[in-house]
Design a protein around this motif. Structure first.
Motif: not given
Length: 290
Positions: A101-121
């Motif tokens: 996500d972003t606050n729309g003022s140049g600050v970005y955040s990336v989730s620490q969580r694990q996700f799955e996409f195309k059979n890869h975590r």
């Protein structure tokens, strides 16, 4: 490595699922030394099983540092088209469904969580950093790495917007995110090219990526149903809906865009009015909740 047979389980008195009708319980191996094991992060913890293993968070933070340096270099070169710029990027335990996500003022955040996409975590920071390192080495990216890079590009698009509205209704937010996701999927190869690489999964990512999949499928179905022209001029108009106008006006502007770019030759005013009514109804159906 050893094996445990059914007889061993009986002898040791180990109870394994299923325990009852329609039981959904499962079992996993537990290792005291986590190196090489990729546990799923959780907001809670139990004895001996930390919710956010320090070795994972440490590796993600190292990845974030490199991503930050790359983002700074990118903004030095292309910052004029991103008025909200780049201030920082951080690794956070975001809500379960949120990737970045972003606050729309140049600050970005990336989730620490694990996700799955195309059979890869995958962990997002780690995967994004791998993509950057591969680009620097001239190596091809995996589809997972392209998907995560596209997700960052989605957040960059929010910071490219002339007007960034955060006070939106749920309906307004869904329209905005849908168009932003569609446009970022269409244009992320430009981002990878600017970083020095080549996107080879652009067709696949256009069909399926990490975010807003349900709404993108419905929007693509809508485009096909009304045979909407998506040439360069039409796409630029769609892009400008999120870049140059307020997010709270996306639904109205999207309807006007669809009416204009689905026009039929020889259509009379009555037919045009009927088509406009149908398009208005169909657009309203796109963001209906599941």
């Amino acid at each position: 490595s050893g094996e445990i047979s059914d007889e061993d389980i009986k002898r040791l008195g180990i109870k394994l699922p299923p325990y009852h009708f329609r039981c959904r319980t499962t079992h996993v191996a537990y290792f005291s030394n986590p190196k090489g094991i990729v546990p799923k992060l959780s907001s809670t913890s139990s004895e001996g099983r930390p919710s956010s293993p320090n070795w994972i968070v440490s590796e993600q933070n190292e990845a974030i540092d490199n991503i930050s340096n790359v983002m700074k270099g990118y903004m030095e070169k292309y910052g004029k088209e991103t008025p909200r710029g780049f201030r920082s990027i951080r690794n956070k335990l975001l809500k379960e469904s949120v990737l970045m996500d972003t606050n729309g003022s140049g600050v970005y955040s990336v989730s620490q969580r694990q996700f799955e996409f195309k059979n890869h975590r995958i962990f997002l920071a780690e995967t994004l950093n791998k993509a950057i390192l591969k680009i620097q080495k001239g190596e091809a990216l995996s589809i997972q790495e392209e998907a995560v890079t596209q997700t960052l590009w989605h957040e960059i698009y929010h910071n490219k917007a002339k007007v960034y509205d955060s006070n939106l209704t749920k309906r307004q937010r869904l329209y905005m995110e849908m168009v932003n996701e569609f446009v970022s999927r269409k244009t992320y190869p430009t981002f990878i090219h600017r970083l020095g690489g080549t996107a080879i999964y652009s067709k696949e990512i256009m069909q399926e990526s990490l975010g807003y999949q349900y709404y993108i499928v419905r929007f693509q179905t809508f485009i096909k149903e009304f045979n909407i022209n998506l040439d360069d001029d039409s796409f630029k108009e769609l892009e400008n809906i999120i870049l140059k106008h307020g997010y709270n006006k996306v639904e109205t502007n999207l309807k006007n865009w669809a009416v204009k770019n689905s026009a039929v030759k020889g259509e009379n005013k009555k037919e045009q009015a009927k088509r406009e009514v149908i398009i208005t109804r169909k657009i309203a159906e796109i963001v209906e909740t599941l």
